[in-house]
Design a protein around this motif. Structure first.
Motif, PDB file in Angstrom:
ATOM      1  N   PRO A 219       0.815  -1.217   0.000  1.00 46.10           N
ATOM      2  CA  PRO A 219       0.000   0.000   0.000  1.00 46.10           C
ATOM      3  C   PRO A 219       0.850   1.271   0.000  1.00 46.10           C
ATOM      4  O   PRO A 219       0.479   2.266  -0.622  1.00 46.10           O
ATOM      5  N   ARG A 220       2.004   1.242   0.703  1.00 39.81           N
ATOM      6  CA  ARG A 220       2.867   2.424   0.738  1.00 39.81           C
ATOM      7  C   ARG A 220       3.365   2.777  -0.653  1.00 39.81           C
ATOM      8  O   ARG A 220       3.357   3.945  -1.065  1.00 39.81           O
ATOM      9  N   PHE A 221       3.786   1.750  -1.400  1.00 40.68           N
ATOM     10  CA  PHE A 221       4.300   2.015  -2.742  1.00 40.68           C
ATOM     11  C   PHE A 221       3.178   2.468  -3.677  1.00 40.68           C
ATOM     12  O   PHE A 221       3.358   3.361  -4.499  1.00 40.68           O
ATOM     13  N   LYS A 222       2.007   1.862  -3.545  1.00 41.92           N
ATOM     14  CA  LYS A 222       0.870   2.277  -4.374  1.00 41.92           C
ATOM     15  C   LYS A 222       0.509   3.736  -4.112  1.00 41.92           C
ATOM     16  O   LYS A 222       0.185   4.481  -5.033  1.00 41.92           O
ATOM     17  N   GLU A 223       0.570   4.140  -2.845  1.00 35.57           N
ATOM     18  CA  GLU A 223       0.275   5.530  -2.508  1.00 35.57           C
ATOM     19  C   GLU A 223       1.327   6.455  -3.116  1.00 35.57           C
ATOM     20  O   GLU A 223       1.006   7.545  -3.610  1.00 35.57           O
ATOM     21  N   LYS A 224       2.592   6.018  -3.102  1.00 34.26           N
ATOM     22  CA  LYS A 224       3.658   6.810  -3.710  1.00 34.26           C
ATOM     23  C   LYS A 224       3.427   6.958  -5.211  1.00 34.26           C
ATOM     24  O   LYS A 224       3.607   8.047  -5.779  1.00 34.26           O
ATOM     25  N   ILE A 225       3.011   5.885  -5.856  1.00 32.51           N
ATOM     26  CA  ILE A 225       2.721   5.936  -7.291  1.00 32.51           C
ATOM     27  C   ILE A 225       1.582   6.914  -7.565  1.00 32.51           C
ATOM     28  O   ILE A 225       1.620   7.695  -8.525  1.00 32.51           O
ATOM     29  N   GLU A 227       0.784   9.521  -5.791  1.00 32.36           N
ATOM     30  CA  GLU A 227       1.293  10.880  -5.596  1.00 32.36           C
ATOM     31  C   GLU A 227       2.095  11.348  -6.809  1.00 32.36           C
ATOM     32  O   GLU A 227       1.914  12.475  -7.296  1.00 32.36           O
ATOM     33  N   LEU A 228       2.981  10.478  -7.300  1.00 32.99           N
ATOM     34  CA  LEU A 228       3.806  10.854  -8.450  1.00 32.99           C
ATOM     35  C   LEU A 228       2.958  10.995  -9.712  1.00 32.99           C
ATOM     36  O   LEU A 228       3.217  11.869 -10.550  1.00 32.99           O
ATOM     37  N   SER A 229       1.946  10.157  -9.850  1.00 33.30           N
ATOM     38  CA  SER A 229       1.044  10.272 -11.004  1.00 33.30           C
ATOM     39  C   SER A 229       0.280  11.591 -10.956  1.00 33.30           C
ATOM     40  O   SER A 229       0.068  12.239 -11.991  1.00 33.30           O
ATOM     41  N   ALA A 230      -0.118  11.988  -9.757  1.00 36.31           N
ATOM     42  CA  ALA A 230      -0.815  13.269  -9.604  1.00 36.31           C
ATOM     43  C   ALA A 230       0.115  14.428  -9.966  1.00 36.31           C
ATOM     44  O   ALA A 230      -0.307  15.402 -10.605  1.00 36.31           O
ATOM     45  N   GLN A 231       1.389  14.318  -9.567  1.00 31.24           N
ATOM     46  CA  GLN A 231       2.373  15.350  -9.930  1.00 31.24           C
ATOM     47  C   GLN A 231       2.526  15.441 -11.443  1.00 31.24           C
ATOM     48  O   GLN A 231       2.575  16.535 -12.014  1.00 31.24           O
ATOM     49  N   ALA A 232       2.601  14.275 -12.097  1.00 28.91           N
ATOM     50  CA  ALA A 232       2.760  14.258 -13.552  1.00 28.91           C
ATOM     51  C   ALA A 232       1.538  14.868 -14.240  1.00 28.91           C
ATOM     52  O   ALA A 232       1.670  15.623 -15.214  1.00 28.91           O
ATOM     53  N   SER A 233       0.352  14.566 -13.737  1.00 34.98           N
ATOM     54  CA  SER A 233      -0.871  15.125 -14.326  1.00 34.98           C
ATOM     55  C   SER A 233      -0.913  16.637 -14.157  1.00 34.98           C
ATOM     56  O   SER A 233      -1.286  17.376 -15.086  1.00 34.98           O
ATOM     57  N   GLN A 234      -0.533  17.114 -12.974  1.00 35.93           N
ATOM     58  CA  GLN A 234      -0.513  18.556 -12.719  1.00 35.93           C
ATOM     59  C   GLN A 234       0.523  19.248 -13.595  1.00 35.93           C
ATOM     60  O   GLN A 234       0.285  20.339 -14.131  1.00 35.93           O
ATOM     61  N   LEU A 235       1.673  18.598 -13.762  1.00 39.62           N
ATOM     62  CA  LEU A 235       2.732  19.161 -14.601  1.00 39.62           C
ATOM     63  C   LEU A 235       2.273  19.264 -16.053  1.00 39.62           C
ATOM     64  O   LEU A 235       2.532  20.268 -16.733  1.00 39.62           O
ATOM     65  N   LEU A 236       1.572  18.240 -16.539  1.00 44.80           N
ATOM     66  CA  LEU A 236       1.061  18.267 -17.911  1.00 44.80           C
ATOM     67  C   LEU A 236       0.065  19.403 -18.095  1.00 44.80           C
ATOM     68  O   LEU A 236       0.091  20.118 -19.109  1.00 44.80           O
ATOM     69  N   LEU A 237      -0.803  19.591 -17.107  1.00 44.43           N
ATOM     70  CA  LEU A 237      -1.794  20.664 -17.182  1.00 44.43           C
ATOM     71  C   LEU A 237      -1.112  22.035 -17.223  1.00 44.43           C
ATOM     72  O   LEU A 237      -1.461  22.896 -18.044  1.00 44.43           O
ATOM     73  N   GLN A 238      -0.125  22.224 -16.350  1.00 43.35           N
ATOM     74  CA  GLN A 238       0.595  23.501 -16.311  1.00 43.35           C
ATOM     75  C   GLN A 238       1.342  23.750 -17.619  1.00 43.35           C
ATOM     76  O   GLN A 238       1.359  24.875 -18.144  1.00 43.35           O
ATOM     77  N   THR A 239       1.963  22.695 -18.156  1.00 42.35           N
ATOM     78  CA  THR A 239       2.722  22.832 -19.401  1.00 42.35           C
ATOM     79  C   THR A 239       1.802  23.196 -20.565  1.00 42.35           C
ATOM     80  O   THR A 239       2.118  24.083 -21.375  1.00 42.35           O
ATOM     81  N   ASN A 240       0.664  22.532 -20.659  1.00 43.78           N
ATOM     82  CA  ASN A 240      -0.289  22.840 -21.733  1.00 43.78           C
ATOM     83  C   ASN A 240      -0.796  24.277 -21.624  1.00 43.78           C
ATOM     84  O   ASN A 240      -0.959  24.976 -22.638  1.00 43.78           O
TER      85      ASN A 240
END
Length: 403
Positions: A219-225, A227-240
């Motif tokens: 569960p700890r690793f899944k939660e980390k994934i 979090e990082l996926s959310a960061q990537a999605s936010q980064l894509l939104l900001q970049t666009n």
């Protein structure tokens, strides 16, 4: 025997008693509890004054600490409680799915005997253990293969702690009522199996240290994934957004320069404006490339972080993951001995991916399923944690007399 409510007859003699096991000690005067209700859970055939008599182990309903063995001639079975099947179904419908709440667990003992089949189907339970596996609410376990000793001990501790009773204990081959051993389940598709007499654990998968970690993530690793996926999605939104703003600014400025070029009054002025437009295009292209480069660099950092976390996961937590999984397997199979069938909740120790499994512990189920009803919940197979639903159903099967 199933728990049943009896009423103590009117006893006048002050020399009539309830006794301890084997009638070795007096426990209390029966006259004190004349016409009182008792819950009877066990019976024994004992020799008294050269004759055999049946004694019941009885617990006073008003004072549960008042217990003892009473000759059955002093007791009369009470009639079933006034609860109708319709009223029971309403109670069941008001309780959480497959989880008997306190209202269900505190009914008149006769209700469990009268509506046993209803409880079986509504809560996915049944009497799976063969006679003799439990003696006085207790099973003694012999572990045939020493590598299983640790996980079996942990599974025993989990059930005993959850139920607040010494339900399981370790014993030897001579005094055991249940054996846990290695078996061959790889080809048949099981890691653990209860056949009514014994529990088997698949030896091939148990001995493969990479088996669990290759199929599971903590569960700890899944939660980390996440979090990082959310960061990537936010980064894509900001970049666009940044690319869109840059493009709009370029289009507005280039439109303005094109208009000035068309209105230029001399070749020199037109050439100067064209140079400005060319510079604007070059700057726009450079800015566009820089934004995309920055995005790709940050995404690569996230990828590397995921890779590093995964490698750390495999190194640092694989042992815990393996141990928890096999503790869960044994705890799950012990749940079958208690009369628990599967549930569609992956947060339960008794979870199974589908209700259609070919096991000897088949039971009529409340409904069919082919996927978990709580897909976002932590998996019990990774945490080795009994859920409230697991524990409450085990308490129900105790009331039904299945262990």
């Amino acid at each position: 025997m199933r728990p049943t409510t009896y009423k103590l007859k009117r006893i006048k003699s002050k020399n009539t008693y309830a006794y301890s096991a084997r009638l070795t000690q007096k426990k209390f005067r029966l006259a004190t509890y004349s016409n009182k209700s008792f819950n009877v859970t066990h019976q024994e055939k004992l020799r008294v004054n050269g004759k055999y008599r049946i004694y019941y182990f009885a617990k006073n309903l008003a004072k549960p600490n008042v217990t003892g063995w009473i000759w059955r001639g002093y007791l009369t079975k009470t009639t079933p409680g006034p609860l109708s099947k319709t009223a029971l179904n309403r109670l069941i419908a008001s309780s959480p799915d497959l989880d008997p709440n306190n209202k269900i667990l505190k009914l008149n003992p006769n209700v469990y005997r009268q509506f046993a089949k209803t409880f079986d189907k509504q809560y996915n339970v049944g009497n799976f253990a063969f006679p003799g596996l439990f003696f006085h609410d207790h099973a003694t376990i012999y572990v045939e293969n020493s590598p299983l000793q640790t996980v079996v001990s942990a599974a025993i501790s989990k059930w005993n702690t959850a139920l607040g009773a010494d339900v399981f204990s370790l014993g030897n081959k001579g005094n055991s009522t249940l054996t846990i051993r290695f078996g061959n389940g790889s080809d048949a598709g099981w890691d653990g199996l209860f056949d009514g007499f014994n529990i088997q654990v698949d030896q091939k998968h148990f001995s493969d240290n990479s088996y669990v970690s290759s199929h599971s993530l903590t569960p700890r690793f899944k939660e980390k994934i996440r979090e990082l996926s959310a960061q990537a999605s936010q980064l894509l939104l900001q970049t666009n957004n940044e690319l869109s703003v840059t493009q709009k600014n370029f289009e507005a400025q280039s439109q303005h320069l094109n208009a000035e070029i068309q209105g230029a009054t001399s070749d020199v002025q037109r050439a100067q404006l064209q140079q400005q437009l060319d510079n604007l295009k070059a700057n726009y292209q450079a800015a566009d490339q820089q934004i995309k480069h920055d995005y790709n660099s940050q995404i690569e950092q996230i990828r590397q972080q995921i890779k590093a976390d995964y490698q750390s996961e495999q190194g640092s937590s694989s042992d815990t993951l393996e141990t928890n999984y096999w503790i869960t397997v044994v705890t799950h199979e012990l749940g079958h001995t208690l009369g628990l069938y599967h549930t569609p909740y992956q947060s339960d120790i008794m979870y199974a991916p589908t209700d259609n499994e070919s096991e000897s512990t088949l039971s009529p189920v409340k409904y069919s399923w082919n996927s978990p009803k709580d897909p976002n919940s932590p998996k019990a197979s990774e945490t080795a944690t009994l859920s409230t639903r697991d524990i409450d159903r085990a308490k129900l099967t105790k009331l039904l007399g299945y262990w």
